[in-house]
Design a protein around this motif. Structure first.
Motif, short mmCIF file in Angstrom:
data_model
loop_
_atom_site.label_atom_id
_atom_site.label_comp_id
_atom_site.label_asym_id
_atom_site.label_seq_id
_atom_site.Cartn_x
_atom_site.Cartn_y
_atom_site.Cartn_z
N VAL A 22 0.84 -1.21 0.00
CA VAL A 22 0.00 0.00 0.00
C VAL A 22 0.87 1.26 0.00
CG1 VAL A 22 -1.72 1.27 1.37
CG2 VAL A 22 -1.95 -1.21 1.05
N ASP A 41 11.05 2.42 5.25
CA ASP A 41 10.61 1.07 5.65
C ASP A 41 11.64 0.43 6.56
OD1 ASP A 41 8.29 -0.99 4.67
OD2 ASP A 41 10.10 -2.02 5.36
N ALA A 42 11.13 -0.31 7.54
CA ALA A 42 12.00 -0.95 8.54
C ALA A 42 12.78 -2.13 7.97
CB ALA A 42 11.14 -1.42 9.71
N ALA A 63 -5.59 -11.81 -3.82
CA ALA A 63 -6.52 -11.82 -4.95
C ALA A 63 -6.76 -10.36 -5.31
CB ALA A 63 -7.84 -12.49 -4.53
N VAL A 146 10.88 3.74 12.06
CA VAL A 146 10.42 4.97 12.71
C VAL A 146 10.07 4.68 14.17
CG1 VAL A 146 8.59 6.72 12.70
CG2 VAL A 146 9.58 5.94 10.54
N ASP A 303 -3.71 -1.35 5.96
CA ASP A 303 -3.97 -2.09 7.20
C ASP A 303 -3.77 -1.22 8.44
OD1 ASP A 303 -4.51 -4.30 5.66
OD2 ASP A 303 -3.33 -5.68 6.90
N GLY A 313 -10.92 -11.84 0.40
CA GLY A 313 -9.72 -11.36 -0.29
C GLY A 313 -9.78 -9.87 -0.60
N GLY A 315 -8.50 -7.21 1.63
CA GLY A 315 -7.62 -6.35 2.43
C GLY A 315 -6.76 -5.40 1.62
N VAL A 316 -5.90 -5.92 0.77
CA VAL A 316 -5.00 -5.03 0.06
C VAL A 316 -5.75 -4.21 -0.99
CG1 VAL A 316 -4.11 -6.49 -1.82
CG2 VAL A 316 -2.64 -4.82 -0.77
N ASN A 317 -6.85 -4.77 -1.51
CA ASN A 317 -7.64 -4.01 -2.48
C ASN A 317 -8.22 -2.75 -1.83
OD1 ASN A 317 -7.66 -5.79 -4.95
ND2 ASN A 317 -8.36 -7.26 -3.42
C1 LIG Z 1 -3.85 -14.96 5.37
C2 LIG Z 1 -4.12 -13.67 4.67
C3 LIG Z 1 -4.59 -13.68 3.36
C4 LIG Z 1 -4.86 -12.49 2.69
N1 LIG Z 1 -5.36 -12.52 1.43
C5 LIG Z 1 -5.68 -11.36 0.80
C6 LIG Z 1 -6.24 -11.36 -0.53
O1 LIG Z 1 -6.44 -12.41 -1.16
N2 LIG Z 1 -6.55 -10.18 -1.11
C7 LIG Z 1 -6.35 -8.99 -0.45
O2 LIG Z 1 -6.70 -7.94 -1.01
N3 LIG Z 1 -5.81 -8.95 0.79
C8 LIG Z 1 -5.48 -10.10 1.43
N4 LIG Z 1 -4.95 -10.07 2.69
C9 LIG Z 1 -4.69 -8.76 3.32
C10 LIG Z 1 -3.38 -8.13 2.87
O3 LIG Z 1 -2.31 -9.05 3.02
C11 LIG Z 1 -3.12 -6.87 3.66
O4 LIG Z 1 -4.26 -6.03 3.59
C12 LIG Z 1 -1.92 -6.10 3.10
O5 LIG Z 1 -0.73 -6.84 3.21
C13 LIG Z 1 -1.72 -4.77 3.84
O6 LIG Z 1 -0.69 -4.05 3.20
P1 LIG Z 1 -0.06 -2.78 3.90
O7 LIG Z 1 0.93 -2.27 2.92
O8 LIG Z 1 -1.15 -1.88 4.41
O9 LIG Z 1 0.66 -3.33 5.22
P2 LIG Z 1 1.88 -4.35 5.35
O10 LIG Z 1 1.92 -5.29 4.23
O11 LIG Z 1 1.77 -4.92 6.73
O12 LIG Z 1 3.17 -3.41 5.25
C14 LIG Z 1 3.58 -2.59 6.31
C15 LIG Z 1 5.01 -2.14 6.08
O13 LIG Z 1 5.36 -1.22 7.12
C16 LIG Z 1 6.67 -1.47 7.56
N5 LIG Z 1 6.80 -0.99 8.93
C17 LIG Z 1 6.15 -1.43 10.04
N6 LIG Z 1 6.53 -0.73 11.13
C18 LIG Z 1 7.42 0.21 10.70
C19 LIG Z 1 8.17 1.24 11.35
N7 LIG Z 1 8.08 1.46 12.67
N8 LIG Z 1 8.99 2.02 10.61
C20 LIG Z 1 9.10 1.82 9.26
N9 LIG Z 1 8.43 0.84 8.61
C21 LIG Z 1 7.58 0.06 9.31
C22 LIG Z 1 6.85 -2.98 7.41
O14 LIG Z 1 8.23 -3.31 7.26
C23 LIG Z 1 6.04 -3.28 6.15
O15 LIG Z 1 6.84 -3.24 4.99
C24 LIG Z 1 -4.67 -11.25 3.37
C25 LIG Z 1 -4.19 -11.22 4.69
C26 LIG Z 1 -3.92 -12.42 5.34
C27 LIG Z 1 -3.44 -12.38 6.77
#
Ligand SMILES: Cc1cc2nc3c(=O)[nH]c(=O)nc-3n(C[C@H](O)[C@H](O)[C@H](O)COP(=O)(O)OP(=O)(O)OC[C@H]3O[C@@H](n4cnc5c(N)ncnc54)[C@H](O)[C@@H]3O)c2cc1C
Length: 415
Positions: A22, A41-42, A63, A146, A303, A313, A315-317
């Motif tokens: 995201v 990013d950490a 997905a 951070v 998230d 599926g 969450g990321v969408n």
């Molecule tokens: C089992 C499972 C199946 C899933 N299947 C689907 C699916 O089919 N379709 C779908 O749309 N979604 C799905 N999801 C949801 C999806 O994986 C999440 O919504 C998505 O990964 C969120 O992305 P994000 O970038 O918001 O957060 P994250 O992927 O959690 O990324 C957060 C980033 O922040 C960084 N970070 C954290 N703390 C710090 C800090 N203090 N300083 C600097 N950097 C930091 C981390 O290193 C990481 O790179 C699924 C989730 C699960 C658990």
């Protein structure tokens, strides 16, 4: 320590904390429009672009809806992903293990070429990381954890563990479900335990998946077989088996053979025998919704703002829609000569995203409760419901539009 010229340039228009799928998408959207962005990013280093999407598929997949695909195409990352590995699915089959109800959705009925694509998370992220290296106004920092946040009146200072400071009128928290930034900003969440953990692994099945995403609702929770095509072989599936923490702990301790048998039995052997080809892990599942999406000069996305049960599926969408909308609002404010962290950016972003995210979270809760019950009346209702939906083409079309991401007013980058 003397900082290099590059390191001492710590003032940006936007700081994004969290370079997951995201945060990286937001950096690309803003960088493509010439906004100066720091993406922190950490993680110690970027993904190894030569390794992802080759050989055995990674365990974590998403997905992606056609609407998310359009966004990624606009960022010019889709061809990179396609060259590695994306698996289209044209049918979705959902059934109830406790009865006869079943519903099948097809791309033809929805009037789209595919209902979506299953893509390894690493493929999405590596494609974005490659794109970011081409954007001159985006500075990406790895090993940048951070640990502090301070309001400066004109925006925020973000402080790394090593003491380095970055400042910007707008800081975006894209740091995942646990979001340290959300905590630092003192933003509370409405959270509840789903009572589930997800067992995740990869399997090879006896029969090909045929481009169908399948999900069975068991009394203990949903089990999904998400299709993956590996070097032309369409017998691979990514597994997401949501179940009680006790059952998840038991399943991940099984031998690959025993887990394969358990999967085949729970899945009614719809694809024949199941061979587990990766280790199995259990991931905790909780639903959280931040009580506000930010404060002046600070915005939560992905998230960090909302985490949702993976049964549909979405969450990321949802996170990708957040950043598409936020980028649109930021660019509008910038074009009008307003301060990028202006309160109206947060207000418009919240108004456009909160309702959609809240509705999806509520829907997932409803599904989980309805399908998690053994009460005979609910069993009958859901079987009648599934069979009824299957016969009603207009209702199916409506559900498919929702599932494929066609909800509300889409940002221009997703149309
Ligand atoms: C089992 C499972 C199946 C899933 N299947 C689907 C699916 O089919 N379709 C779908 O749309 N979604 C799905 N999801 C949801 C999806 O994986 C999440 O919504 C998505 O990964 C969120 O992305 P994000 O970038 O918001 O957060 P994250 O992927 O959690 O990324 C957060 C980033 O922040 C960084 N970070 C954290 N703390 C710090 C800090 N203090 N300083 C600097 N950097 C930091 C981390 O290193 C990481 O790179 C699924 C989730 C699960 C658990």
């Amino acid at each position: 320590m003397t900082l290099t010229a590059e390191e001492s340039h710590t003032h940006f228009e936007v700081i994004i904390v969290g370079g997951g799928m995201v945060g990286a998408t937001l950096a690309a959207l803003l960088g493509q429009a010439g906004v100066s962005v720091a993406l922190l990013d950490a993680r110690a280093e970027p993904l190894d672009a030569d390794a992802v999407g080759r050989g055995q598929p990674a365990m974590r997949v998403s997905a992606l809806t056609p609407v998310s695909q359009r966004l990624l195409k606009g960022l010019d990352v889709w061809p990179w992903m396609q060259a590695r590995r994306v698996t289209p699915y044209r049918h979705m089959q959902v059934w109830d293990s406790e009865g006869s109800g079943e519903v099948v959705f097809t791309a033809e009925q929805a009037g789209v070429p595919e209902l979506g694509h299953i893509v390894e998370n690493d493929v999405i992220l590596a494609a974005l990381e490659a794109r970011l290296t081409e954007l001159l106004t985006v500075a990406v920092r790895f090993g940048a954890r951070v640990s502090g946040l301070a309001s400066t009146g004109e925006g925020h200072d973000v402080v790394l563990e090593n003491g380095q400071r970055f400042s910007a009128p707008l800081v975006v928290a894209a740091d995942g479900a646990q979001s340290p930034m959300r905590t630092l900003a003192g933003i509370e969440v409405d959270a509840h335990d789903t009572g589930h953990m997800a067992v995740v692994t990869t399997v090879c099945t006896q029969r090909p998946h045929g481009g169908v995403a399948r999900q069975v609702f068991l009394p203990t929770g949903p089990l999904a077989f998400l299709p993956l095509t590996v070097a032309g072989d369409d017998r691979y599936c990514s597994i997401v088996w949501s179940t009680s923490p006790q059952e998840a702990a038991r399943l991940v301790e099984l031998s690959p053979e025993a887990l394969g048998h358990a999967l085949a039995a729970a899945f009614e052997s719809r694809l024949g025998g199941v061979e587990v080809v990766d280790r199995a892990i259990a991931v905790p599942l909780s639903q959280r919704h931040a009580k506000t999406y930010g404060q002046p000069g600070l915005v939560l996305v992905g998230d960090a703002a909302h985490s949702i049960h993976p049964l549909a599926g979405q969450g990321v969408n949802l996170g990708l829609m957040d950043v598409a909308v936020l980028a649109e609002e930021v660019l509008t404010a910038r074009a009008r000569g307003m301060v990028i962290g202006h309160a109206s950016v947060l207000a418009h972003y919240t108004r456009r995203r909160r309702g959609d995210n809240a509705a999806m979270l509520a829907l997932m809760d409803g599904f989980r409760l309805l399908f998690g019950s053994r009460h005979p009346a609910l069993t009958l209702a859901r079987n009648l419901g599934l069979s009824g939906v299957n016969r009603l083409v207009p209702v199916k079309r409506l559900l498919m539009r929702q599932a494929t991401g066609h909800r509300g007013r889409l940002p221009a980058s997703c149309r």
